[in-house]
Enzyme design. Structure first.
Site, PDB file in Angstrom:
ATOM      1  N   ALA A   1     -11.495  -9.928  -1.442  1.00 28.88           N
ATOM      2  CA  ALA A   1     -10.827  -9.148  -2.496  1.00 28.88           C
ATOM      3  C   ALA A   1     -11.469  -9.398  -3.860  1.00 28.88           C
ATOM      4  O   ALA A   1     -11.457  -8.525  -4.733  1.00 28.88           O
ATOM      5  CB  ALA A   1      -9.345  -9.504  -2.531  1.00 28.88           C
TER       6      ALA A   1
ATOM      7  N   GLU B   1       2.476   3.009 -11.135  1.00 29.49           N
ATOM      8  CA  GLU B   1       2.328   4.159 -10.233  1.00 29.49           C
ATOM      9  C   GLU B   1       3.548   4.248  -9.309  1.00 29.49           C
ATOM     10  O   GLU B   1       4.109   5.318  -9.081  1.00 29.49           O
ATOM     11  CB  GLU B   1       1.046   3.990  -9.407  1.00 29.49           C
ATOM     12  CG  GLU B   1       0.971   4.890  -8.193  1.00 29.49           C
ATOM     13  CD  GLU B   1      -0.373   4.851  -7.470  1.00 29.49           C
ATOM     14  OE1 GLU B   1      -1.354   4.344  -8.048  1.00 29.49           O
ATOM     15  OE2 GLU B   1      -0.433   5.339  -6.331  1.00 29.49           O
TER      16      GLU B   1
ATOM     17  N   ILE C   1      -7.792  11.377  -0.808  1.00 26.44           N
ATOM     18  CA  ILE C   1      -7.883  11.318  -2.266  1.00 26.44           C
ATOM     19  C   ILE C   1      -7.275  12.571  -2.900  1.00 26.44           C
ATOM     20  O   ILE C   1      -7.782  13.683  -2.737  1.00 26.44           O
ATOM     21  CB  ILE C   1      -9.351  11.100  -2.710  1.00 26.44           C
ATOM     22  CG1 ILE C   1      -9.911   9.849  -2.004  1.00 26.44           C
ATOM     23  CG2 ILE C   1      -9.450  10.961  -4.229  1.00 26.44           C
ATOM     24  CD1 ILE C   1      -9.024   8.606  -2.082  1.00 26.44           C
TER      25      ILE C   1
ATOM     26  N   GLU D   1      -9.435   4.230   2.333  1.00 23.16           N
ATOM     27  CA  GLU D   1     -10.610   4.619   3.124  1.00 23.16           C
ATOM     28  C   GLU D   1     -10.139   5.024   4.517  1.00 23.16           C
ATOM     29  O   GLU D   1      -9.000   4.724   4.897  1.00 23.16           O
ATOM     30  CB  GLU D   1     -11.582   3.435   3.208  1.00 23.16           C
ATOM     31  CG  GLU D   1     -12.113   3.065   1.831  1.00 23.16           C
ATOM     32  CD  GLU D   1     -13.082   1.887   1.841  1.00 23.16           C
ATOM     33  OE1 GLU D   1     -13.298   1.289   2.927  1.00 23.16           O
ATOM     34  OE2 GLU D   1     -13.614   1.582   0.765  1.00 23.16           O
ATOM     35  N   PRO D   2     -11.012   5.655   5.312  1.00 23.63           N
ATOM     36  CA  PRO D   2     -10.565   6.075   6.646  1.00 23.63           C
ATOM     37  C   PRO D   2     -10.031   4.905   7.479  1.00 23.63           C
ATOM     38  O   PRO D   2      -9.063   5.046   8.211  1.00 23.63           O
ATOM     39  CB  PRO D   2     -11.827   6.672   7.271  1.00 23.63           C
ATOM     40  CG  PRO D   2     -12.640   7.134   6.108  1.00 23.63           C
ATOM     41  CD  PRO D   2     -12.364   6.164   4.996  1.00 23.63           C
TER      42      PRO D   2
ATOM     43  N   GLY E   1       1.104   5.557  -2.449  1.00 22.55           N
ATOM     44  CA  GLY E   1       1.449   4.546  -3.460  1.00 22.55           C
ATOM     45  C   GLY E   1       1.692   3.190  -2.812  1.00 22.55           C
ATOM     46  O   GLY E   1       2.210   2.264  -3.431  1.00 22.55           O
TER      47      GLY E   1
HETATM   48  C1  LIG Z   1      -0.741  13.115   0.462  1.00 21.80           C
HETATM   49  C2  LIG Z   1      -1.402  11.791   0.238  1.00 21.80           C
HETATM   50  C3  LIG Z   1      -2.029  11.544  -0.969  1.00 21.80           C
HETATM   51  C4  LIG Z   1      -2.683  10.324  -1.179  1.00 21.80           C
HETATM   52  N1  LIG Z   1      -3.380  10.129  -2.346  1.00 21.80           N
HETATM   53  C5  LIG Z   1      -4.148   9.015  -2.481  1.00 21.80           C
HETATM   54  C6  LIG Z   1      -5.010   8.849  -3.609  1.00 21.80           C
HETATM   55  O1  LIG Z   1      -5.062   9.704  -4.507  1.00 21.80           O
HETATM   56  N2  LIG Z   1      -5.781   7.747  -3.678  1.00 21.80           N
HETATM   57  C7  LIG Z   1      -5.762   6.781  -2.709  1.00 21.80           C
HETATM   58  O2  LIG Z   1      -6.485   5.805  -2.838  1.00 21.80           O
HETATM   59  N3  LIG Z   1      -4.967   6.910  -1.633  1.00 21.80           N
HETATM   60  C8  LIG Z   1      -4.170   7.998  -1.488  1.00 21.80           C
HETATM   61  N4  LIG Z   1      -3.364   8.145  -0.383  1.00 21.80           N
HETATM   62  C9  LIG Z   1      -3.389   7.114   0.644  1.00 21.80           C
HETATM   63  C10 LIG Z   1      -2.115   6.288   0.734  1.00 21.80           C
HETATM   64  O3  LIG Z   1      -1.979   5.440  -0.367  1.00 21.80           O
HETATM   65  C11 LIG Z   1      -2.179   5.546   2.075  1.00 21.80           C
HETATM   66  O4  LIG Z   1      -1.961   6.528   3.076  1.00 21.80           O
HETATM   67  C12 LIG Z   1      -1.174   4.435   2.192  1.00 21.80           C
HETATM   68  O5  LIG Z   1      -1.488   3.379   1.325  1.00 21.80           O
HETATM   69  C13 LIG Z   1      -1.113   3.898   3.636  1.00 21.80           C
HETATM   70  O6  LIG Z   1      -2.392   3.616   4.121  1.00 21.80           O
HETATM   71  P1  LIG Z   1      -2.869   4.207   5.534  1.00 21.80           P
HETATM   72  O7  LIG Z   1      -2.594   5.662   5.560  1.00 21.80           O
HETATM   73  O8  LIG Z   1      -4.256   3.777   5.767  1.00 21.80           O
HETATM   74  O9  LIG Z   1      -1.907   3.544   6.592  1.00 21.80           O
HETATM   75  P2  LIG Z   1      -2.089   2.127   7.312  1.00 21.80           P
HETATM   76  O10 LIG Z   1      -2.514   1.099   6.355  1.00 21.80           O
HETATM   77  O11 LIG Z   1      -2.915   2.325   8.522  1.00 21.80           O
HETATM   78  O12 LIG Z   1      -0.599   1.856   7.750  1.00 21.80           O
HETATM   79  C14 LIG Z   1       0.063   2.719   8.690  1.00 21.80           C
HETATM   80  C15 LIG Z   1       1.516   2.327   8.762  1.00 21.80           C
HETATM   81  O13 LIG Z   1       1.617   0.987   9.233  1.00 21.80           O
HETATM   82  C16 LIG Z   1       2.729   0.346   8.666  1.00 21.80           C
HETATM   83  N5  LIG Z   1       2.292  -0.831   7.895  1.00 21.80           N
HETATM   84  C17 LIG Z   1       1.185  -0.953   7.126  1.00 21.80           C
HETATM   85  N6  LIG Z   1       1.143  -2.172   6.551  1.00 21.80           N
HETATM   86  C18 LIG Z   1       2.244  -2.825   6.959  1.00 21.80           C
HETATM   87  C19 LIG Z   1       2.775  -4.132   6.720  1.00 21.80           C
HETATM   88  N7  LIG Z   1       2.135  -4.996   5.923  1.00 21.80           N
HETATM   89  N8  LIG Z   1       3.938  -4.476   7.324  1.00 21.80           N
HETATM   90  C20 LIG Z   1       4.592  -3.614   8.145  1.00 21.80           C
HETATM   91  N9  LIG Z   1       4.132  -2.374   8.407  1.00 21.80           N
HETATM   92  C21 LIG Z   1       2.987  -1.980   7.826  1.00 21.80           C
HETATM   93  C22 LIG Z   1       3.393   1.374   7.734  1.00 21.80           C
HETATM   94  O14 LIG Z   1       4.414   2.042   8.435  1.00 21.80           O
HETATM   95  C23 LIG Z   1       2.248   2.320   7.436  1.00 21.80           C
HETATM   96  O15 LIG Z   1       2.706   3.617   7.061  1.00 21.80           O
HETATM   97  C24 LIG Z   1      -2.672   9.330  -0.167  1.00 21.80           C
HETATM   98  C25 LIG Z   1      -2.005   9.581   1.038  1.00 21.80           C
HETATM   99  C26 LIG Z   1      -1.392  10.791   1.248  1.00 21.80           C
HETATM  100  C27 LIG Z   1      -0.723  11.032   2.576  1.00 21.80           C
END
Ligand SMILES: Cc1cc2nc3c(=O)[nH]c(=O)nc-3n(C[C@H](O)[C@H](O)[C@H](O)COP(=O)(O)OP(=O)(O)OC[C@H]3O[C@@H](n4cnc5c(N)ncnc54)[C@H](O)[C@@H]3O)c2cc1C
Length: 507
Positions: A298, A362, A277, A246-247, A483
């Site tokens: 959860a 996945e 997505i 989600e955003p 992923g």
């Molecule tokens: C091209 C693309 C396709 C995608 N396709 C899908 C899809 O089909 N379906 C879907 O549901 N999602 C999809 N996603 C979403 C993707 O799974 C998320 O972007 C990813 O899980 C990270 O979530 P976020 O972007 O909200 O980053 P955030 O959760 O905000 O995290 C940002 C950064 O913080 C750091 N971070 C986060 N958690 C931790 C931790 N526990 N410890 C240390 N550092 C941490 C990492 O560096 C992370 O990259 C897609 C994303 C992209 C870019």
């Protein structure tokens, strides 16, 4: 990546290669990605095998396919460069010209195939997988590669490609059990699909989204009634999506806010936004993680199948991305979407559990793709340095270059061997979540580093917009994020060492 054989109808026979006299009209017929000839200095070269390796991208060759490109080519290179990079490509001379066959290059040209670049023979696949690989490769070369630039420009792969892939057993049908009208192939076939897509430079064809990320919700977690309702669509190659992120929430999936409020008819009214997505704009069926009980954290998350024609579902935005241009990535909004109870996947409140169950597969699929991309990057770089003239010889004669490639080769070998072991475990239903996270973390970090280091060896060419090596680097960058970000994978791995993830509630 083998050189084409030129043995098709109307083409010179192998024994006459090199001595053929050809008219310009004959050469003009060879103007496609699968059959590409060019004329330089009245000599005709078949560069089909080099189309996907050209450092500046395939379009530059295709622009000149079937034509005389003497002026454009000699502005940049000398003619002997052709044989340095495309060995055995000389076909013959133009009829009526005084041109003679080119001199043999001083060094015997080297051409590595990405499947032969490692030291250890891969033993994870059997003959049936290799036969399947060959037929899928032919499929990609026929239906996807020639159109790929168009798909990238449109930001989406044509719907018919998915239908055709399903029909031929490369998309969804491969994983649908035979009792349900599918082919019931083992999961190694999925890995073959993923590897070939990467090896032919079509990584934006996000075929593992359906095959490895969404299908199992339908085959493993749905009821017989639901399967009877949805599997016919899937067998026809429906585009699928999964909407978890989600955003405001990506990594922390327990904190989702997309709300499914119970409605009097036993179903739900869904309101919320789903971010990033993949295939969101075109998916017919999307498995959506929703909060059905906000009091349970959860344990209040459920997975609902949302159908594209349901009122209130819309694609609010398609994002322009750095790479993976052939797949759309969207913001989906859900406004008062009425979802019947029959669209609940499995049990209510078990959505988080299901996501955690399906995510390891996945993640391994992403790792398989990344290792294929790393092998391709290595092969491209090795072939390039063997042909690229420098310091009176070629780049490959420099010890610094050799040692860099030797290190990369070793790392790619190690990654491939580990991921292959995970593939075998997955097929025996023995893949643990932590091993899948190790594979995802290691392979995606490695593939990006490998692509970056290989890109360095291409010098300026590697920085061109459509250079194959540059595209690998950009495409691999996102694999460290989607992923589940790699840092989240490290948390999962560290749990096995007795550590608990750091959370605000525990500080
Ligand atoms: C091209 C693309 C396709 C995608 N396709 C899908 C899809 O089909 N379906 C879907 O549901 N999602 C999809 N996603 C979403 C993707 O799974 C998320 O972007 C990813 O899980 C990270 O979530 P976020 O972007 O909200 O980053 P955030 O959760 O905000 O995290 C940002 C950064 O913080 C750091 N971070 C986060 N958690 C931790 C931790 N526990 N410890 C240390 N550092 C941490 C990492 O560096 C992370 O990259 C897609 C994303 C992209 C870019």
């Amino acid at each position: 990546m083998a050189q084409s054989s030129f043995l098709g109808d109307g083409k010179p026979k192998r024994e006459s290669l090199g001595s053929a006299r050809l008219t310009r009209a004959e050469v003009a017929k060879h103007c496609t990605a699968g059959d590409c000839w060019v004329i330089v200095n009245d000599r005709v070269y078949d560069v089909t095998g080099f189309v996907d390796e050209h450092p500046a991208g395939r379009n530059i060759i295709l622009l000149h396919g079937g034509k005389d490109c003497t002026k454009e080519f000699l502005e940049v290179h000398s003619e002997d460069y052709i044989l340095a990079f495309a060995p055995n490509s000389f076909v013959g001379c133009l009829e009526g010209s005084s041109a003679l066959p080119p001199k043999k290059p001083a060094n015997v040209p080297v051409h590595f195939d990405s499947s032969k670049i490692l030291a250890l023979k891969r033993n994870v696949y059997g003959d049936e997988h290799e036969a399947y690989r060959a037929s899928f490769r032919t499929f990609l070369q026929k239906y996807v590669q020639p159109e790929y630039a168009k798909f990238e420009a449109k930001g989406v792969v044509d719907r018919e490609v998915y239908s055709k892939m399903a029909q031929e057993g490369f998309y969804l049908t491969l994983g649908i059990p035979s009792a349900c009208g599918g082919r019931g192939l083992d999961w190694k076939h999925n890995c073959v699909v993923v590897e070939e897509v990467e090896d032919l430079g079509c990584g934006g064809l996000f075929v593992n989204l359906g095959n490895d990320m969404v299908l199992s919700y339908f085959t493993e977690s749905c009821t017989d009634e639901q399967r009877a309702r949805w599997l016919p669509k899937l067998r026809r190659g429906a585009v699928l999506a999964v909407a978890m992120s989600e955003p405001e929430v990506g990594s922390d999936l327990g904190q989702l806010s997309c709300r499914a409020t119970p409605s009097p008819n036993g179903g739900w009214t869904v309101n919320g936004r789903k971010m990033w997505i993949s295939s969101g704009a075109v998916a017919e069926l999307t498995v959506v993680a929703c909060v059905t009980d906000p009091t349970k954290g959860a344990k209040g998350i459920s997975m609902l199948v949302i159908e594209s024609e349901m009122p209130g579902v819309s694609c609010a935005k398609r994002f322009g991305k750095l790479g993976k241009h052939a797949s759309d990535t969207c913001l989906i909004t859900l406004e008062d979407v009425h979802v019947p109870r029959e669209n609940l996947v499995g049990e209510e409140g078990k959505g988080f559990q299901y996501m955690m169950h399906h995510l390891p597969r996945e993640r391994l699929s992403i790792a398989v793709a990344s290792m294929a991309a790393a092998r391709r990057a290595l092969a491209l770089a090795v072939n390039y340095v063997h042909g690229r003239a420098a310091f009176g010889a070629n780049l490959g004669t420099l010890q610094g270059v050799q040692q860099e490639l030797a290190k990369i080769r070793t790392e790619v070998q190690v990654g491939t061997t580990f991921v292959d072991r995970c593939i075998a475990d997955a097929c025996h239903k023995q893949l643990s979540a932590e091993a899948a996270s190790m594979a995802k973390f290691f392979a995606t970090d490695l593939s990006f580093r490998v692509a970056d280091r290989c890109q360095q060896l291409f010098g300026g060419y590697g920085y061109l917009k459509n250079s194959p090596i540059g595209k690998i680097m950009v495409d691999q960058r996102v694999t460290r994020v989607y992923g589940g970000a790699n840092e989240v994978q490290l948390e999962i791995i560290s749990k096995g060492l007795g550590f608990k993830p750091q959370r605000a509630s525990r500080l």
